[in-house]
Write an enzyme that holds these catalytic residues in place. Structure first.
Site, PDB file in Angstrom:
ATOM      1  N   TYR A  64      -5.129   3.802   6.408  1.00 18.00           N
ATOM      2  CA  TYR A  64      -6.389   3.735   5.771  1.00 18.00           C
ATOM      3  C   TYR A  64      -7.549   4.594   6.657  1.00 18.00           C
ATOM      4  O   TYR A  64      -7.800   4.349   7.940  1.00 18.00           O
ATOM      5  CB  TYR A  64      -6.856   2.281   5.531  1.00 18.00           C
TER       6      TYR A  64
ATOM      7  N   ASP B 272      -1.921  -4.344   7.840  1.00 15.54           N
ATOM      8  CA  ASP B 272      -2.626  -4.536   6.813  1.00 15.54           C
ATOM      9  C   ASP B 272      -1.959  -4.631   5.580  1.00 15.54           C
ATOM     10  O   ASP B 272      -1.145  -3.491   5.040  1.00 15.54           O
ATOM     11  CB  ASP B 272      -3.372  -3.068   6.862  1.00 15.54           C
TER      12      ASP B 272
ATOM     13  N   LYS C  13      -9.900  -5.386  -2.798  1.00 16.48           N
ATOM     14  CA  LYS C  13      -8.920  -4.732  -3.651  1.00 16.48           C
ATOM     15  C   LYS C  13      -8.297  -5.665  -4.564  1.00 16.48           C
ATOM     16  O   LYS C  13      -9.104  -6.259  -5.352  1.00 16.48           O
ATOM     17  CB  LYS C  13      -7.854  -4.012  -2.822  1.00 16.48           C
TER      18      LYS C  13
HETATM   19  C1  PLP Z   1     -10.359  -0.400   1.277  1.00 15.75           C
HETATM   20  C2  PLP Z   1      -9.403  -0.722   2.404  1.00 15.75           C
HETATM   21  C3  PLP Z   1      -9.826  -1.213   3.711  1.00 15.75           C
HETATM   22  C4  PLP Z   1     -11.146  -1.485   3.922  1.00 15.75           C
HETATM   23  O1  PLP Z   1     -11.669  -2.613   2.954  1.00 15.75           O
HETATM   24  P1  PLP Z   1     -13.165  -2.721   2.639  1.00 15.75           P
HETATM   25  O2  PLP Z   1     -13.347  -3.915   2.192  1.00 15.75           O
HETATM   26  O3  PLP Z   1     -13.621  -1.415   1.964  1.00 15.75           O
HETATM   27  O4  PLP Z   1     -13.988  -2.673   4.125  1.00 15.75           O
HETATM   28  C5  PLP Z   1      -8.733  -1.417   4.820  1.00 15.75           C
HETATM   29  N1  PLP Z   1      -7.417  -1.308   4.537  1.00 15.75           N
HETATM   30  C6  PLP Z   1      -7.031  -0.724   3.341  1.00 15.75           C
HETATM   31  C7  PLP Z   1      -5.546  -0.461   3.151  1.00 15.75           C
HETATM   32  C8  PLP Z   1      -7.873  -0.380   2.261  1.00 15.75           C
HETATM   33  O5  PLP Z   1      -7.397   0.062   0.952  1.00 15.75           O
END
Ligand code: PLP
Length: 361
Positions: free
Chosen positions: A102, A173, A198
């Site tokens: 990311y 992640d 998300k």
């Molecule tokens: C969006 C995202 C993040 C960051 O998260 P936020 O809530 O926007 O700070 C980290 N890792 C992945 C894979 C993401 O899609």
């Protein structure tokens, strides 16, 4: 205070998503944990102050911890959770990271590297041998699988074993897969990170992050960092995320079924040179044969699909990732990331196909 995952561990994930993090069943107790708006608490207890704890966070942390099989801490955003994990790396430690992780994670690493805090070694996460070699002497191995938006898959068990052999922590992640499709702690991974913004919250109305671990010492260190730095979620955001989590299994099932059907149909479309899909989840990346302009045209032409960044909401959205300057130059100019929502797949297909028909040569 944190969840003991054992009481719910015999239940299936869909049942955990619905039942975990509820108040005790007593007459007239509410079924849902209320939103506790409190900056301070009457002295003499375990929490004392709003930055140190909140019952609404705890309910969400219990539920997400039970789903991932560990103890959870929630944060103000996904990137606040990422920053808290990277802060574990000692001065001049080396972090191994997928070159297609990311962009926000890559940008944090670049920032820390430019200030002499650590070094980051970018790897092709699909080249397991190279990643295993890079583990030697590393402090932290960062995994994202599938990667965003290249949708590459890492061999999590093999890399984790090699990293542990080398004395490095491993973090995954897990934003794209969610604990319903992938539970990295079961592969001995030390830490799971989420952008709860998300799929977990799932309605594009909350910004939140989380870390989950089975390691009590790590949990205590990370809790100490959150207490001190203050990257805490709001109680209302925690409540909304827990409300979203109650339907996570239904949303993930439907998004995935829609994505799989669209992938079957998209394969034939003459406007596309490539369809990337790892076989699970609700994210599909398509590459327009005519490149950047065709991809931008597609983004403007859909009526059901909304042109927006982010992903994992109930609504289908799409964007050309290279419109962001920070996106890796190795991501094709004409790559459009589709976040497949939970609408009727026939409407998604008709809208997308009509827009794609206008992007052929
Ligand atoms: C969006 C995202 C993040 C960051 O998260 P936020 O809530 O926007 O700070 C980290 N890792 C992945 C894979 C993401 O899609």
């Amino acid at each position: 205070m944190a969840a003991d995952p054992s009481p719910t561990s015999s239940l299936r994930p869909g049942t955990i998503a619905v039942t975990a993090g509820r108040p005790d069943r007593e007459p007239d107790a509410p079924l849902n944990t209320p939103i506790t708006m409190a900056a301070t608490y009457v002295a003499g207890g375990e929490v004392e102050y709003g930055r140190y704890g909140n019952p609404t966070w705890t309910a969400l942390e219990d539920a997400l911890g039970a789903l991932e099989g560990g103890r959870c801490l929630t944060f103000a955003s996904g990137l606040a959770a990422v920053a808290t994990v990277l802060d574990l790396v000692g001065k001049e430690g080396r972090v191994v990271v997928p070159k297609h992780a990311y962009t926000g994670t890559i940008m944090q690493l670049a920032d820390l590297e430019s200030r002499g805090r650590l070094t980051a070694e970018m790897v092709d996460i699909t080249d397991t041998d190279a990643v295993v070699k890079a583990c030697d002497g590393a402090a932290l191995v960062w995994l994202e699988s599938p990667t965003n938006p290249a949708l590459e898959i890492a061999d999590i068990p093999t890399i984790t074993a090699a990293a542990h052999e080398a004395g490095a922590y491993v973090v995954v992640d897990n934003t794209f897969a969610t604990p319903l499709l992938q539970r990295p702690l079961e592969d001995d991974v030390d830490l799971v990170v989420h952008s709860a913004t998300k799929y977990l919250a799932g309605h594009s109305d909350v910004q939140m992050g989380a870390i989950v671990t089975r390691d009590d010492e790590l949990w205590t260190v990370l809790k100490g960092r959150r207490d001190l730095v203050g990257a805490i979620p709001g109680p209302f955001e925690a409540w909304l995320t827990l409300r979203g989590l109650r339907t996570l299994h239904l949303r993930v099932e439907r998004s995935q079924a829609n994505a799989q059907e669209l992938v079957r149909r998209l394969g034939e479309h003459p406007a596309l040179s490539e369809v990337r899909y790892p076989g699970f989840g609700g994210i599909v990346s398509i590459v327009l044969a005519q490149g950047e302009m065709a991809a931008d045209l597609l983004s403007r032409k859909t009526r059901v699909w909304v042109h927006a960044t982010s992903l994992g909401g109930v609504e289908s959205s799409l964007e050309r990732r290279r419109r962001w300057k920070a996106e890796a130059a190795t991501i094709p100019d004409g790559l459009v990331r589709l976040s497949v929502g939970i609408e009727d797949v026939e409407d998604l297909w008709e809208d997308l196909r009509a827009a794609l028909d206008g992007c052929v040569g």
